[in-house]
Motif scaffolding. Structure first.
Motif, PDB file in Angstrom:
ATOM      1  N   SER A 210      -2.285  -0.302   7.186  1.00  0.00           N
ATOM      2  CA  SER A 210      -2.033   1.139   7.192  1.00  0.00           C
ATOM      3  C   SER A 210      -1.713   1.635   5.781  1.00  0.00           C
ATOM      4  O   SER A 210      -2.107   2.737   5.401  1.00  0.00           O
ATOM      5  CB  SER A 210      -0.940   1.506   8.193  1.00  0.00           C
ATOM      6  N   GLU A 211      -1.033   0.814   4.987  1.00  0.00           N
ATOM      7  CA  GLU A 211      -0.770   1.204   3.594  1.00  0.00           C
ATOM      8  C   GLU A 211      -2.071   1.278   2.800  1.00  0.00           C
ATOM      9  O   GLU A 211      -2.270   2.193   1.993  1.00  0.00           O
ATOM     10  CB  GLU A 211       0.177   0.189   2.927  1.00  0.00           C
TER      11      GLU A 211
ATOM     12  N   THR B  42      -2.190  -3.826  11.032  1.00  0.00           N
ATOM     13  CA  THR B  42      -0.963  -4.326  10.413  1.00  0.00           C
ATOM     14  C   THR B  42      -0.392  -3.264   9.475  1.00  0.00           C
ATOM     15  O   THR B  42      -1.056  -2.283   9.130  1.00  0.00           O
ATOM     16  CB  THR B  42      -1.226  -5.591   9.597  1.00  0.00           C
ATOM     17  N   HIS B  43       0.846  -3.502   9.081  1.00  0.00           N
ATOM     18  CA  HIS B  43       1.525  -2.595   8.166  1.00  0.00           C
ATOM     19  C   HIS B  43       0.733  -2.459   6.865  1.00  0.00           C
ATOM     20  O   HIS B  43       0.489  -1.367   6.362  1.00  0.00           O
ATOM     21  CB  HIS B  43       2.920  -3.147   7.893  1.00  0.00           C
TER      22      HIS B  43
END
Lengths: 226, 252, 292
Positions: free
Chosen positions: A6-7, A2-3
């Motif tokens: 990755s962050e 998911t976004h």
């Protein structure tokens, strides 16, 4: 992935890079002291800017993750822990830089005998290992290793307690090295703080992985968990 | 980054109602732009400029320029509008698969546009369903009705349907507002994946969603674009007091 | 705060009365319906036998069967639907999909509504004037079917329109967004979704048409025919008219009374069968819409 994942991965890799940099700073500082390597000491002082910029970047990362993703549970603990760990690392970085500054301040080589008798090198070694082990504990999710910080910090405290008398003896024995010996005294006072910071970091690691809050607990409780 | 879409001083009237009041905005290529704002602020109307969906509403008057790749899409011949709509995919609030099989839903856009080569269609359907992260879930029931899918799957099917004709822009009008949190998460992940290949504009009522999926955010209020900036900027330190009030929930 | 106990009791009582009243009325209506059915079945079932259904009427319609009336009614229903369904659906599509909102559309809708309110005898007169005399079809199944079709038209138009209106606009937009033309969108997306509801309109229209007497009075219905119609230009008997004839204007009303109840029974059964068939058809299409 998911976004948010990755962050978080970016955040984690930033914090690990900062960690390695600070561990390297301490090691280089010790080497500069041992070999009276002014160039290396200079490099450590110079590198302090990089440590600071890592802290700013991690602050920004965390701010964005809070604002954009509202992390919860383990994600939330990671972000909170990262904020505090980077804060402590930055202070360790400051210490490494000021110790290197003391090295630059010295007008002559440090007498090997003094370095030996004041236990500054032993202390430096312990402090470096502690910080390196917090990195290892975080990277391999090893909270047992993190918990060893509470005992190991006592060794630093002991050296710090004994320092005044040892330094006094050395000054009497080598009056021509009195200035250098006082610099060593200052270094010891600084390095003692690395132990406290490693302890703080260890608490954050345990908070992240186990969601336990160890801050302001009795020593018994902290070590009893081992 | 080049600007894929741009509007220059666009005004839109529905009869007497002034819905967009001079919107100038450039949207970069290969990015996700979120449009936020209270109901009736004009964000959905703005979204529909880009595939000329507003044309379908009678008594609509549009002035100003709407550029795609530098060309004014309101100056093209009316025979080219179908072509424009092919390059701009759209996903709606409620999942609205057609009353057809899963396969035929994805193939619809190809068939509409006169493609009849079955092996090409089959390849395209599979490719698109994979892109929409739905292939594994539906590959054994392509002939089944699209209505047999769950709401979240239906919405991903609608995204696949839009992707099948290889648009370059995807417009999403509150694509997850009718879905449960897990399905919403999947749609958001999908949006994140798709932005490498598409320029995506998403209208959302959910501010957290805007934060999670978008690179840029525009805040609309009463037909005006109050603020447009990087999403990180908007959500950590907006420049306008109205934006701050809206995203912190102190609006009114 | 103290709330008075009496208020609670009053609320309860009010609820009970209102609820009881509406329940009583709805049960009453169902009971009435069953009473009518029971009455017709009780009076009519006695004369139902194979001969009654398949034989010609004899002895001044006091004996024999009602076969030609059954056949005539079926022909008329089919004929009128053949006319009304395509025309009505197309009109409905125009009104809902193509006509631009404004005075013209409002006028068309208003006239459709008015048409639905016109008494059926007027349709009969109009049918006679136009189809029977003007167009020269004479009293025939063709003229009767067209007249009945006209009668059914408003129902078909209205239900088609409603069915199309209930199709969510985003279906159309999704199709346009993929480059679909208006016609393609209506054909491939809108009509399939609306079809089950359009068929409901058909059911209603069939129900209406099969029971009408007035429109066929001057356009097709024969008092008595010794043979079945052989072409659409022939006259035909029809159940409702047959019923009317044998219960009011026959020479031996009393003697044909059982035949009248039998006819009513058959008419009710035919309407029932048509309804069930249409409902099955609708279910089938409803499923097919989802399956395709």
């Amino acid at each position: 992935m998911t976004h948010l994942d990755s962050e978080l991965r970016i955040l984690k890799s930033d914090i690990l890079e900062m960690w390695r940099l600070v561990v390297g700073q301490l090691e280089k500082g010790k080497e500069a002291l041992t070999n009276f390597d002014r160039d290396l000491a200079e490099e450590v002082v110079e590198n302090e800017k990089r440590v600071n910029s890592y802290e700013l970047k991690i602050d920004k990362d965390c701010e964005n993750i809070f604002a954009l993703f509202q992390p919860v549970a383990t994600d939330l603990r990671l972000v909170l822990a990262s904020l505090k760990i980077s804060n402590n690392l930055e202070r360790v970085g400051d210490i490494a830089a000021s110790v290197a500054d003391f090295v630059l301040d010295a007008q002559q080589d440090f007498n090997k005998e003094i370095l030996e008798r004041t236990k500054i090198l032993e202390m430096y070694g312990i402090a470096n290992e502690m910080l390196a082990d917090t990195l290892e504990a975080f990277d391999s999710e090893d909270t047992r290793l993190a918990r060893t910080m509470f005992k190991r910090d006592k060794m630093l405290d002991k050296i710090d307690d004994e320092a005044l008398d040892l330094v006094y003896d050395c000054i009497k024995a080598y009056p021509e090295q009195a200035r250098n010996t006082l610099l060593v005294m200052s270094m010891i006072r600084k390095l003692e703080r690395v132990g406290d910071m490693s302890k703080n970091i260890a608490e954050e690691i345990i908070f992240y992985f186990e969601a336990k809050v160890l801050k302001h607990k009795k020593k018994k409780q902290k070590e009893g968990d081992e | 980054m080049a600007n894929k879409l741009e509007t220059i001083d666009v005004h839109l009237h529905y009869g007497e109602f002034h819905a967009l009041k001079g919107i100038s905005l450039a949207i970069p290529d290969h990015s996700v732009t979120a449009l936020i704002g209270p109901s009736g602020c004009g964000k959905s109307t703005y979204l529909r400029l880009f595939n000329r969906m507003n044309d379908l509403i009678p008594y609509t008057k549009i002035t100003g320029q709407v550029l795609m790749d530098g060309e004014d899409i309101y100056k093209i011949k009316s025979s080219k509008i179908d072509h424009l709509r092919r390059t701009v995919g759209m996903v709606f609030q409620k999942p609205n698969p057609f009353p057809k099989s899963i396969f035929e839903n994805v193939a619809y856009g190809l068939r509409v546009n006169g493609i009849s080569d079955n092996s090409f269609i089959e390849n395209q359907v599979e490719k698109t369903l994979r892109q929409a992260a739905l292939w594994e879930e539906v590959k054994d029931k392509l002939k089944k009705s699209a209505f047999e899918l769950s709401g979240g799957q239906q919405q991903r099917l609608c995204i696949a349907r839009a992707l099948a004709i290889e648009p370059t822009v995807i417009l999403m009008d509150e694509p997850a507002s009718a879905l449960d949190p897990i399905s919403t998460g999947k749609i958001e992940d999908l949006i994140f994946e798709l932005k490498d290949q598409y320029t995506i504009i998403i209208v959302t009522h959910n501010m957290q969603q805007a934060g999670r999926v978008s690179d840029y955010t525009g805040f609309f209020y009463l037909g005006n674009l109050i603020e447009f900036d990087k999403t990180k900027k908007i959500f950590t330190n907006p420049s306008k007091q109205e934006t701050e009030n809206y995203i912190t929930g102190r609006f009114g | 705060m103290e709330f008075p106990e009496s208020n609670e009791r009053r609320k309860k009582l009010g609820q009970a009365i209102m609820f009881g009243l509406s329940r009583g009325i709805s049960y009453g209506i169902v009971a009435l319906l069953f009473l009518i059915l029971f009455f017709i079945v009780k009076q009519g079932i006695g004369v139902i036998n194979w001969e009654f259904l398949t034989a010609m009427p004899t002895d001044g319609m006091t004996k024999g069967g009602i076969w030609p009336a059954i056949v005539g009614t079926v022909y008329l229903v089919l004929g009128s639907m053949l006319f009304a369904f395509p025309v009505g659906v197309m009109a409905g599509i125009y009104v809902n999909e193509y006509a631009v909102a404004g005075p013209v559309k409002r006028f068309v809708k208003m006239m459709t509504n008015n048409l639905a309110g016109v008494p059926s005898i007027i349709f009969g007169l109009f049918g006679m004037a136009l189809f029977v005399n003007q167009m020269g079809f004479g009293a025939s199944i063709l003229a009767g079917s067209l007249t009945l079709g006209l009668l059914a038209l408003p129902i078909v138009i209205r239900t088609t329109e409603e069915a199309l209106k209930s199709v969510d606009d985003t279906f159309r937009q999704a199709s346009y967004a993929l480059g679909g033309s208006k016609l393609y969108t209506i054909r491939k997306v809108v009509l399939p979704i609306a079809l089950p509801n359009i068929l409901t309109g058909l059911i209603l229209a069939v129900g209406r048409v099969s029971g009408e007497t007035a429109p066929i009075l001057f356009t097709v219905a024969a008092y008595f025919l010794p043979k079945l119609p052989s072409s659409i230009m022939d006259q035909a008997m029809a159940l409702p008219y047959h019923l009317y004839v044998i219960s009011t204007s026959g020479t031996q009303i009393e003697a044909s009374r059982p035949m009248a109840y039998g006819t009513a029974f058959v008419l009710v059964v035919i309407v029932l069968i048509v309804n069930i068939a249409a409902a099955l058809l609708r279910n089938y299409f409803g499923k097919k819409v989802k399956m395709n």
